[in-house]
Each structure stands twice: as structure tokens, then as C-alpha cells.
Design a protein around this motif. Structure first.
Motif, PDB file in Angstrom:
ATOM      1  N   ILE A 113    -105.846  17.224 -58.580  1.00  0.00           N
ATOM      2  CA  ILE A 113    -104.670  16.388 -58.840  1.00  0.00           C
ATOM      3  C   ILE A 113    -103.809  16.273 -57.584  1.00  0.00           C
ATOM      4  O   ILE A 113    -103.343  15.180 -57.225  1.00  0.00           O
ATOM      5  CB  ILE A 113    -103.846  16.967 -60.003  1.00  0.00           C
ATOM      6  N   VAL A 140    -103.025  12.683 -55.779  1.00  0.00           N
ATOM      7  CA  VAL A 140    -101.684  12.130 -55.575  1.00  0.00           C
ATOM      8  C   VAL A 140    -101.494  11.740 -54.112  1.00  0.00           C
ATOM      9  O   VAL A 140    -101.030  10.639 -53.789  1.00  0.00           O
ATOM     10  CB  VAL A 140    -100.600  13.138 -56.008  1.00  0.00           C
ATOM     11  N   THR A 164    -104.942  10.986 -62.582  1.00  0.00           N
ATOM     12  CA  THR A 164    -103.724  11.046 -61.770  1.00  0.00           C
ATOM     13  C   THR A 164    -103.670   9.896 -60.773  1.00  0.00           C
ATOM     14  O   THR A 164    -102.627   9.242 -60.596  1.00  0.00           O
ATOM     15  CB  THR A 164    -103.652  12.388 -61.024  1.00  0.00           C
ATOM     16  N   THR A 178    -100.970   6.852 -60.555  1.00  0.00           N
ATOM     17  CA  THR A 178    -100.204   6.626 -59.325  1.00  0.00           C
ATOM     18  C   THR A 178    -100.352   5.190 -58.845  1.00  0.00           C
ATOM     19  O   THR A 178     -99.372   4.528 -58.477  1.00  0.00           O
ATOM     20  CB  THR A 178    -100.664   7.594 -58.220  1.00  0.00           C
ATOM     21  N   ALA A 204    -109.202  14.972 -64.210  1.00  0.00           N
ATOM     22  CA  ALA A 204    -107.786  15.155 -63.874  1.00  0.00           C
ATOM     23  C   ALA A 204    -107.410  14.347 -62.647  1.00  0.00           C
ATOM     24  O   ALA A 204    -106.359  13.682 -62.613  1.00  0.00           O
ATOM     25  CB  ALA A 204    -107.496  16.637 -63.649  1.00  0.00           C
ATOM     26  N   CYS A 207    -112.344   7.070 -64.365  1.00  0.00           N
ATOM     27  CA  CYS A 207    -111.771   8.068 -65.277  1.00  0.00           C
ATOM     28  C   CYS A 207    -112.524   8.046 -66.600  1.00  0.00           C
ATOM     29  O   CYS A 207    -112.859   9.096 -67.158  1.00  0.00           O
ATOM     30  CB  CYS A 207    -110.290   7.792 -65.488  1.00  0.00           C
TER      31      CYS A 207
END
Length: 255
Positions: A216, A220, A60, A64, A56, A187
Motif C-alpha cells: 500500500i 500510494v 489503493t 488514489t 491491497a 484489482c
């Protein structure tokens, strides 16, 4: 696990997401915390649960970064698939290999990385004067995805860090772009390892899902800070994380 355990794990997962998004190495935060609050947890289950959170977070962070950093998706997506395959193979081979051999090797590599980045401050800060050929880029990315993906399945700590250093050193890629590329491949390796651990019953899904949300949030924040503050910030965090990994793994091996 009681509420106190969750209150320790969720901030650890958020911190790991931040570190992973910037330079990698978040597993060195989550895995020791998992084993601390649940000392009877099988190492494979700790790894599998961490991979759920890490998937996750890296997804993310990759999304981004991709909003601000142009990426070669036709190259990176196949590389991520390759990393997923080799990571699954690495996870399957964990029981067959003496993992005690890996920690000293990783320590030597990390010390070398710290010395190299310190001695060559321009690495990852400025773009290469002569951009590498397309063939070299494909070869380096493919080899990095395959080898580092396998390492991620076998051991894991510092996967993103190794990818960033590889791209910055061999391709002359600026640190922020290298971090973005690393997140896509990382990932993939996380997904491959998670599929294996999930199929073999080594994932605590409820805990992993809660940790994923925290991861997450950290991812971010970390990716946005890397984008806003640039390569010098990533380089500084990279050195701090590498030194922390050397201390942590050294203590694990020799302490």
C-alpha cells in the motif's frame, strides 16, 4: 521465516506496489523474493500470498488515481468483476496447463510492446484525435478484462502493463488514464485469484497482510508520482519495466 526474511520481503513488497501503481509488473519483484527466502514454498502458495498483497496495493492505487482522474465506473466495475471471474478460472487451470509454453509467448509479446512503444513515442502521450465509439470502448475493455484476467490467474507478471498498452494502443487513451483504468481491472483479477488460492489453502495470511501494508505504501507513492509527473514519466517507467521483465523471464526460461 526469520526476521531477516521479513526484512527482505517487506521492501520488495513496497517496491512492487510502486511499480504496479505506475505500470504493472510488481509480481516480478515479489515472487522471486518469496521463492528466494522460502525455496520450499509451493508456487501456488507464493502466488496466493502475493495476491493478498497485490489486492491491497491495486485497490489503493485505483482509489488514489480516481481522486484525480475521472473514470467510467459503470464500465470498469463490471469489467473488474469479469476479470475476477476469469482470473479465478485461470488460477484453477494452472495445474492443467503446461506453463512452460506461456513464458516464451509472454516474452515475444513483451518484446513487441517495447519495440512498439519505442517506435511510436506518441502512444499514450497524446489523446486520440478521433475518440473511439462507445461500442469500441466497451468491447476493448471487456475483452481486455476477460483475457488479461485469465492470464493473471495463470501466470501473472505484467498484467497491469498489458492492460495499459491495450488501452493506450486500441483506445488512444493517455498513459495516466490507462494506468488508472488498469488498476481497477487488475484489482478485480487479483481478488478473483486470491479467492481461489485462499479457498484452496494457498495463502500465508500473516505474511501476506504485512506485505499488503508495505505494498500500500509503495502504491500510494507510485500513483502520486504518476499523477504528478504525467504520461512521459509513465512511458519511461513502462519501457524500463518491460525490458526488466524480458530479462527476468528470459533468464527464467533459458538461463
Amino acid at each position: 521465516m526469520d526476521v531477516t526474511d521479513w526484512l527482505m520481503l517487506l521492501p520488495a513488497a513496497a517496491a512492487a506496489g510502486w511499480v504496479d501503481a505506475v505500470v504493472g509488473g510488481g509480481g516480478l519483484i515479489v515472487l522471486p523474493t518469496l521463492l528466494l527466502v522460502a525455496p520450499g514454498l509451493a508456487p501456488q502458495t507464493a502466488l496466493g500470498t502475493n495476491k493478498l498483497a497485490a489486492v491491497a496495493g491495486t485497490a489503493t492505487a485505483a482509489a488514489t488515481f480516481a481522486r484525480k482522474v475521472p473514470l467510467q465506473w459503470r464500465l470498469l466495475i463490471p469489467a473488474a468483476v469479469l476479470a475476477a471471474i476469469t482470473a479465478a478460472a485461470g488460477a484453477a487451470a494452472v495445474a492443467l496447463i503446461d506453463r512452460d509454453l506461456f513464458i516464451p509467448i509472454v516474452l515475444v509479446v513483451l518484446i513487441g510492446v517495447a519495440v512498439f512503444v519505442t517506435a511510436r513515442p506518441s502512444i499514450g502521450i497524446t489523446l486520440a484525435t478521433h475518440p473511439p465509439s462507445r461500442r469500441k470502448v466497451v468491447l476493448v475493455v471487456a475483452l481486455a478484462a476477460g483475457l488479461v484476467g485469465a492470464y493473471d490467474g495463470l501466470l501473472g507478471p505484467g498484467t497491469g502493463t498489458f492492460l495499459i498498452i491495450t488501452f493506450a494502443t486500441l483506445l488512444g487513451t493517455e498513459f495516466v488514464r490507462a494506468a488508472a483504468m488498469a488498476k481497477v481491472i487488475n484489482c478485480g483479477s487479483n481478488i478473483g485469484a486470491l479467492i481461489y488460492f485462499g479457498a484452496t489453502g494457498h495463502v500465508l495470511w500473516a505474511l501476506g497482510a504485512a506485505m499488503a501494508l508495505a505494498n500500500i505504501a509503495g502504491a500510494v507513492l507510485g500513483s502520486r508520482m504518476a499523477l504528478d509527473r504525467g504520461a512521459e514519466f509513465v512511458r519511461a517507467v513502462l519501457l524500463v519495466v518491460v525490458v526488466a521483465m524480458v530479462i527476468r523471464l528470459g533468464w527464467q526460461q533459458f538461463g
